[in-house]
Design an enzyme around this catalytic site. Structure first.
Site, PDB file in Angstrom:
ATOM      1  N   SER A 130       0.837  -1.198   0.000  1.00 32.29           N
ATOM      2  CA  SER A 130       0.000   0.000   0.000  1.00 32.29           C
ATOM      3  C   SER A 130       0.873   1.250   0.000  1.00 32.29           C
ATOM      4  CB  SER A 130      -0.880  -0.011   1.256  1.00 32.29           C
ATOM      5  OG  SER A 130      -1.457   1.265   1.467  1.00 32.29           O
ATOM      6  N   GLU A 188      -2.208 -10.233  -8.969  1.00 32.44           N
ATOM      7  CA  GLU A 188      -1.472  -9.479  -7.960  1.00 32.44           C
ATOM      8  C   GLU A 188      -0.705 -10.445  -7.056  1.00 32.44           C
ATOM      9  OE1 GLU A 188      -3.897  -6.276  -6.252  1.00 32.44           O
ATOM     10  OE2 GLU A 188      -5.541  -6.920  -7.536  1.00 32.44           O
ATOM     11  N   TYR A 225      -5.593 -12.352  -6.547  1.00 31.05           N
ATOM     12  CA  TYR A 225      -4.302 -12.355  -5.836  1.00 31.05           C
ATOM     13  C   TYR A 225      -3.605 -13.707  -5.869  1.00 31.05           C
ATOM     14  CZ  TYR A 225      -5.397  -7.776  -3.981  1.00 31.05           C
ATOM     15  OH  TYR A 225      -5.669  -6.439  -3.868  1.00 31.05           O
ATOM     16  N   ASP A 267      -7.343  19.215 -19.885  1.00 25.81           N
ATOM     17  CA  ASP A 267      -8.010  18.384 -18.872  1.00 25.81           C
ATOM     18  C   ASP A 267      -7.142  17.215 -18.417  1.00 25.81           C
ATOM     19  OD1 ASP A 267      -8.173  16.639 -21.013  1.00 25.81           O
ATOM     20  OD2 ASP A 267     -10.353  16.619 -21.131  1.00 25.81           O
TER      21      ASP A 267
END
Length: 681
Positions: A254, A440, A479, A613
């Site tokens: 994370s 993952e 995962y 943008d």
């Protein structure tokens, strides 16, 4: 020396009303744009052009099987046998703020509201276009590799699972995340810089699940900074230098470096269950280093960019040698793994465990059927009845100790819920082996896989290979944890869909590919069973596009809330217009910009675009009102160091109009703010 080509193309898709892909939160639908999403393509070919390898990193949550099959079909019709299953790697950066709806397996329909053609088409077309651009710009050049450590940018979000790995194994590593960035630098024969690919393991979840603006998150911001630096004087998305920040074994990694806290009390919830005394797991959220999610995205993205720039400037180790690529389809629900000469185990039919529904500290709580209008919808009712079906005893036993929540491998209505047939792939560019994985991998899973592939190359006469894992490639299978981490059954383990021996199976399979490359026996590799393509017309709960309407005495593009006359750097310019649904534009303009910030040049009495943008400093918000009305608010967060002078903001849109004969047309319009001045004091 090689022939090299790089390309970048927009793959943003519809920025409104489409669920964002990543957090599985049905409330998190697009409502505007922070940064555009791009596909970045890199082609490496032998000088005699006998072999090619293509690596694509796209600013999307993950590559789906449907997406890959459609891209390869288009490439085949354009280029014949030049770009194929084996030599094209498609990787997603894993941003959680891109449009979803590009999946054929039913599980992903639940939070994506079905298969959404405009979303799928935008990504397919963007990827193909980026490859086209790279293909058209091939020139001879050189590759350089470098690697280094990125600090203060990751934490392990399942440290209690990591600790289940053997102490002897953990003691070989200084950290419970992989801090190493691997970088491939590309220059042409004249020394002109072409681009780079960086691989680094971190979840692009600096933007949390309350965000509604489409964007490419922290790694996308790193790309943005690098490309802005190299493409001097160009607007974002323009210029020839291409910088990809690709995903790796980020499963348990994370960017929210402050760690998990209870949102109601502020105390730490870094415990094996990630729960809080009040509110349980739903109130345990990890925080990034910044004041808010925008700030955290900027800080983490900047850290990654600074390291990449340093590695890039000092990349002197040249990559040379032959190109090769290996690909197989494998039925992952039925792989026999020989752990040792006396012990063979098997993978399982796909299934998700209970902790899957809990989410992670980066995004809590997934499926919640109480939200949205699902009452009386036959599609959802049938799914709900399917959900009540019980997993077979065989599947239960195979997945132990995982308590099964969804036995997706035994759910086939209206189509299978999860893939059985999975891509495994390795591309070798000289001494660099890119291992393309379909999901993952956690930190330790990735280390084991890299080590096994490297050892396989070593033992077949190809020593000193640099092995890098490219994540979220080709098909999404959630995962992959280690067998030991699997026992703890946190989110990542509950989402290891082929059971406790998933990693061992992949290691065995990727060793087979590495062996085939090292021994030059690719022709003997079986192709494996071809994946299915389901015949799906658009099935979607996304609201249909209705006719856009305006308030009385107003027209599209009229200003409802005007800018102030004077601003200073670091202030926010804000203007609100009578708007129309941005989905109209996605389907009717290829390179559509929703906004520009323009500076007035008195010498030529004209306006010059300084931001668009895709700029980090602009934000485009769309708010849906009643009866077809909507507003657009544009913000410009004036960066420090902006040139003083007179500016304006322009808005560009399309409104849907019904003609008398029941035909509908999309009519372009624009609006502009009043001029405003940026002053020093």
């Amino acid at each position: 020396n090689y022939l090299l080509g790089v390309g970048r193309a927009d793959c943003t898709g519809p920025v409104a009303e489409i669920p964002l892909m990543g957090y599985a939160n049905p409330d998190q639908v697009g409502g505007g744009l922070l940064m555009r999403l791009y596909s970045r393509a890199f082609i490496v070919a032998d000088l005699d052009d006998s072999r090619r390898v293509v690596f694509v990193s796209a600013d999307i949550g993950m590559v789906s099987q449907r997406l890959r099959l459609e891209v390869l079909k288009k490439l085949k019709s354009k280029y014949g046998e030049l770009y194929r299953q084996d030599n094209v790697i498609l990787s997603g950066t894993h941003t959680h703020s891109g449009p979803g709806g590009y999946f054929q397996y039913t599980l992903f329909w639940i939070t994506s509201k079905g298969l959404i053609r405009p979303s799928l088409n935008a990504i397919v077309n963007g990827i193909v276009k980026s490859i086209d651009i790279a293909h058209q710009n091939m020139k001879s050049g050189r590759l350089f590799i470098n690697r280094g450590t990125v600090e203060n940018s990751q934490i392990n979000r399942s440290p209690f699972s990591y600790l289940k790995n053997p102490a002897s194994e953990r003691s070989r590593y200084s950290s419970d995340t992989d801090k190493e960035m691997v970088m491939l630098k590309m220059v042409d024969g004249n020394g002109q810089e072409l681009g780079l690919i960086s691989w680094f393991a971190v979840h692009p979840v600096s933007m949390n699940n309350t965000n509604h603006l489409v964007n490419s998150d922290n790694v996308g911001y790193a790309s943005y900074l690098f490309e802005q630096e190299k493409n001097k004087g160009m607007l974002p998305g323009e210029g020839s230098f291409v910088a990809a920040f690709a995903s790796s074994n980020l499963g348990d990694v994370s960017p929210n470096t402050k760690g998990p806290f209870c949102v109601n009390t502020g105390e730490s919830c870094n415990n094996p269950q990630s729960t809080c005394p009040v509110g349980g797991a739903t109130t345990c959220m990890a925080m990034g280093p910044g004041n808010d999610m925008f700030d955290s995205t900027r800080i983490i993205g900047q850290n990654i960019y600074f390291k990449a720039r340093e590695l890039y400037e000092n990349a002197f180790q040249e990559v040379t040698g032959p190109l090769s690529s290996a690909h197989q389809w494998v039925n992952m629900s039925d792989v026999s793994v020989e752990l040792n000469p006396t012990h063979t185990v098997k993978t399982c039919k796909p299934a998700l465990g209970h902790s899957f529904a809990a989410g992670t500290t980066d995004g809590v709580g997934a499926f919640n059927f109480t939200q949205g209008s699902v009452e009386g919808d036959p599609f959802w009712d049938e799914i709900r009845n399917q959900l009540l079906g019980e997993p077979s005893n065989e599947t239960k036993a195979c997945h132990k100790p995982k308590p099964i929540l969804f036995s997706t491998g035994e759910m086939t209505w209206p189509h299978p819920w999860h893939p059985d047939i999975v891509d495994i792939q390795i591309a070798a560019i000289g001494s660099l082996a890119i291992v393309a994985v379909p999901g993952e991998f956690t930190t330790m899973s990735g280390r084991r896989l890299r080590e096994a592939v490297k050892r396989e190359f070593d033992s077949h006469g190809t020593p000193r290979m640099d092995v890098v894992i490219a994540g979220l490639c080709n098909v999404y299978t959630h995962y992959i944890t280690t067998y030991e981490e699997y026992q703890a059954q946190r989110y990542e383990a509950a989402s290891t869909i082929y059971g406790p021996h998933t990693l061992s199976a992949y290691i065995q399979l990727y060793r087979g590919l590495a062996r085939a490359i090292a021994t030059n026996t690719l022709q003997d590799l079986p192709r494996g069973p071809e994946p299915p393509v389901f015949n799906i017309t658009t099935v979607t709960l996304v609201p249909p596009l209705t006719v856009d309407r305006v308030p009385p005495n107003k027209t599209f593009g009229d200003v409802l809330q005007e800018v102030r006359q004077h601003y200073r750097a670091r202030e926010v310019v804000e203007v609100t217009f009578v708007g129309a649904n941005p989905r109209n534009s996605a389907e009717n303009a290829t390179e559509h910009n929703f906004l520009t910030v323009e500076r007035y040049a008195s010498t030529s009495d004209s306006w010059h675009v300084v931001q668009n943008d895709a700029s980090w400093n602009t934000r485009f918000y769309w708010t849906k009102g009643l009866l077809g009305r909507s507003n657009v608010t544009i913000e410009w967060h004036i960066p420090y160091g902006t040139e003083l002078g007179v500016y304006r903001i322009q808005y560009f849109g399309h409104h849907k109009k019904k003609l008398s004969n029941n035909l509908t047309v999309f009519i372009p319009f624009e609006g502009a703010s009043s001029a405003f001045e940026i002053t020093a004091l």
